[in-house]
Scaffold this active site. Structure first.
Site, PDB file in Angstrom:
ATOM      1  CB  THR A  18     -24.078  41.859 -27.767  1.00  0.00           C
ATOM      2  OG1 THR A  18     -25.099  40.485 -27.508  1.00  0.00           O
ATOM      3  CG2 THR A  18     -22.998  41.280 -28.853  1.00  0.00           C
ATOM      4  CG  ASP A  19     -26.313  46.470 -26.516  1.00  0.00           C
ATOM      5  OD1 ASP A  19     -26.565  45.620 -27.292  1.00  0.00           O
ATOM      6  OD2 ASP A  19     -25.975  47.503 -26.360  1.00  0.00           O
ATOM      7  CB  ALA A  20     -30.962  44.154 -24.775  1.00  0.00           C
TER       8      ALA A  20
END
Length: 141
Positions: A18-20
């Protein structure tokens, strides 16, 4: 294993995917799809290592189309269903559909090409791969 179990690859979205914001990064779908089709083919009796060692062949992705419909999120449990669209000699088209709770979230269509490792020219799949293709064809049980 049943055909349904072989064609379906279930996985959990991990932090590294995932991203942030906790949304699966777009390129991560490619790695997950690779694992799903590798495991599916392995369950049906074929491996990329066998192609390389026994037949001097490699598999490459020639074309790919991805349609992102909805995001997957951190800790989701999702599924990829791998099916054959068509196979001809040295290439095949596969469909890989990502779903969560039965809802389609991403669809991939890709062409794999079998090449001779010596000169990267097309080389027909080994004959026993036909049973793999038959098992992956929609509508066959």
């Amino acid at each position: 294993m049943t055909k349904e179990e072989i064609q379906n690859y279930q996985f959990r979205i991990c932090y590294e995917d995932t991203d942030a914001g906790g949304v699966v990064y777009h390129a991560k779908y490619l790695g997950i799809a690779e694992r799903a089709r590798t495991e599916c083919i392995r369950q049906l009796g074929g491996t990329v290592a066998e192609l390389y060692k026994e037949y001097g062949q490699i598999l490459v992705v020639r074309q790919m189309e991805i349609q992102y419909r909805k995001p997957l999120f951190l800790d989701d449990i999702a599924n990829v269903k791998t099916s054959l669209i068509t196979a001809l000699g040295a290439s095949c088209w596969l469909s890989q559909v990502f779903s969560r709770d039965g809802e389609i979230v991403t669809e991939i269509k890709l062409q794999l090409v079998c090449l001779k490792k010596s000169d990267y020219t097309p080389s027909p799949f080994p004959s026993h791969w036909q049973k793999i293709f038959d098992a992956l064809t929609e509508g066959n049980s």
